[in-house]
Design a protein around this motif. Structure first.
Motif, PDB file in Angstrom:
ATOM      1  N   HIS A   1       5.973   1.156 -19.841  1.00 32.54           N
ATOM      2  CA  HIS A   1       5.777   1.440 -18.405  1.00 32.54           C
ATOM      3  C   HIS A   1       4.914   0.369 -17.727  1.00 32.54           C
ATOM      4  CE1 HIS A   1       7.734   5.249 -19.075  1.00 32.54           C
ATOM      5  NE2 HIS A   1       6.882   5.540 -20.033  1.00 32.54           N
TER       6      HIS A   1
ATOM      7  N   SER B   1      -4.244  -4.429 -22.719  1.00 34.46           N
ATOM      8  CA  SER B   1      -4.849  -4.076 -21.429  1.00 34.46           C
ATOM      9  C   SER B   1      -6.339  -3.803 -21.599  1.00 34.46           C
ATOM     10  CB  SER B   1      -4.160  -2.867 -20.806  1.00 34.46           C
ATOM     11  OG  SER B   1      -4.017  -1.844 -21.752  1.00 34.46           O
TER      12      SER B   1
ATOM     13  N   SER C   1      -1.310  -6.815 -17.109  1.00 36.40           N
ATOM     14  CA  SER C   1      -0.420  -6.005 -16.268  1.00 36.40           C
ATOM     15  C   SER C   1      -1.238  -5.211 -15.249  1.00 36.40           C
ATOM     16  CB  SER C   1       0.401  -5.047 -17.137  1.00 36.40           C
ATOM     17  OG  SER C   1      -0.453  -4.194 -17.869  1.00 36.40           O
ATOM     18  N   SER C   2      -0.584  -4.824 -14.157  1.00 36.69           N
ATOM     19  CA  SER C   2      -1.248  -3.988 -13.152  1.00 36.69           C
ATOM     20  C   SER C   2      -1.324  -2.542 -13.638  1.00 36.69           C
ATOM     21  CB  SER C   2      -0.474  -4.039 -11.825  1.00 36.69           C
ATOM     22  OG  SER C   2      -0.375  -5.379 -11.378  1.00 36.69           O
ATOM     23  N   GLU C   3      -0.274  -2.122 -14.348  1.00 38.60           N
ATOM     24  CA  GLU C   3      -0.223  -0.777 -14.937  1.00 38.60           C
ATOM     25  C   GLU C   3       0.553  -0.857 -16.230  1.00 38.60           C
ATOM     26  OE1 GLU C   3       1.267   2.687 -12.676  1.00 38.60           O
ATOM     27  OE2 GLU C   3       0.918   1.464 -10.896  1.00 38.60           O
ATOM     28  N   GLY C   4       0.358   0.126 -17.092  1.00 42.95           N
ATOM     29  CA  GLY C   4       1.123   0.204 -18.329  1.00 42.95           C
ATOM     30  C   GLY C   4       0.439  -0.496 -19.490  1.00 42.95           C
TER      31      GLY C   4
ATOM     32  N   ASP D   1       8.154  -0.945 -13.938  1.00 42.93           N
ATOM     33  CA  ASP D   1       8.399   0.027 -15.012  1.00 42.93           C
ATOM     34  C   ASP D   1       9.246  -0.557 -16.156  1.00 42.93           C
ATOM     35  OD1 ASP D   1       8.041   2.418 -16.299  1.00 42.93           O
ATOM     36  OD2 ASP D   1       9.676   3.453 -15.265  1.00 42.93           O
TER      37      ASP D   1
END
Length: 223
Positions: free
Chosen positions: A11, A75, A62-65, A28
């Motif tokens: 994700h 992360s 990453s910004s998210e995931g 995503d």
């Protein structure tokens, strides 16, 4: 997802803030890669494939995931820790070779070994140059080598670390068709001999077809 995977992407989103605008680049993204396999990420220019490669290799966050590389969650790691992970686990081959111009071919191959604290890597570096057919040019500087020869030095350098995973970003993008085929053969051969996992970013579908798995990306999404 199995923890035996060398790379897991879960994700993953990536946005860039430009002024007041939030520009989405990846949306995503989910996939996993088995150890020792060969994979290509394909897509047109601007599709997000090079951004994705940078995230997977720990060059960017990453910004998210989550991205999990050889069991390590990338992360939230500091820049120093990411550099450590790259030195320990990752090899790179770039489109524009990225050799150090003030170092000879063999000195360029020795750089990743020295970063890892390997002493007396001279014989191993020469062996790698020999495997890419450049033992006789070991003392030449990048400016004295053709594009194909420079990319062969960068292949030798990429494997000097004995990486668990090798990321190649358009490895034949700056080469003519005949030289490209030679580099591709060397890349796959070295990869097979070393048991490394190979991830290639390319828009060349003939090159992608040589890998075991293709991940097509367009507009920041896996198709």
């Amino acid at each position: 997802m199995s923890s035996t995977m060398i790379l897991q992407v879960k994700h993953v989103f990536k946005n860039y803030q430009i002024g007041d605008n939030n520009i989405p680049v990846l949306n995503d993204i989910n996939f996993e890669i088995e150890p020792g396999s060969t994979v290509s990420i394909v897509g047109p220019s601007g599709s997000g494939k090079t951004t994705l490669l940078g995230l997977c290799a720990g060059l960017d966050q990453s910004s998210e995931g989550d991205i999990i590389l050889n069991g390590i969650k990338l992360s939230g790691l500091s820049e120093d820790k990411l550099a450590e992970v790259r030195n320990e686990h990752v090899g790179f081959v770039f489109q524009n070779f990225q050799l150090l111009p003030t170092l000879t071919a063999i000195e360029n191959v020795l750089v990743p070994m020295e970063l890892r604290g390997v002493k007396n890597g001279q014989k191993e570096a020469m062996d790698l140059l020999d495997r890419v057919g450049l033992a006789a040019r070991a003392d030449h500087y990048p400016s004295q080598l053709s594009g194909g020869e420079q990319q062969r030095v960068s292949l030798a350098r990429a494997f000097a670390n004995k990486p668990k995973i090798l990321f190649a970003d358009e490895p034949t993008g700056n080469l003519d068709a005949e030289t490209s085929l030679i580099i591709e053969d060397m890349l796959f051969q070295l990869n097979k001999e070393s048991g490394t996992t190979l991830v290639i970013v390319t828009h060349d579908l003939d090159l992608a077809a040589k890998t075991q798995k293709i991940i097509p990306i367009k507009g920041g999404k896996i198709q």
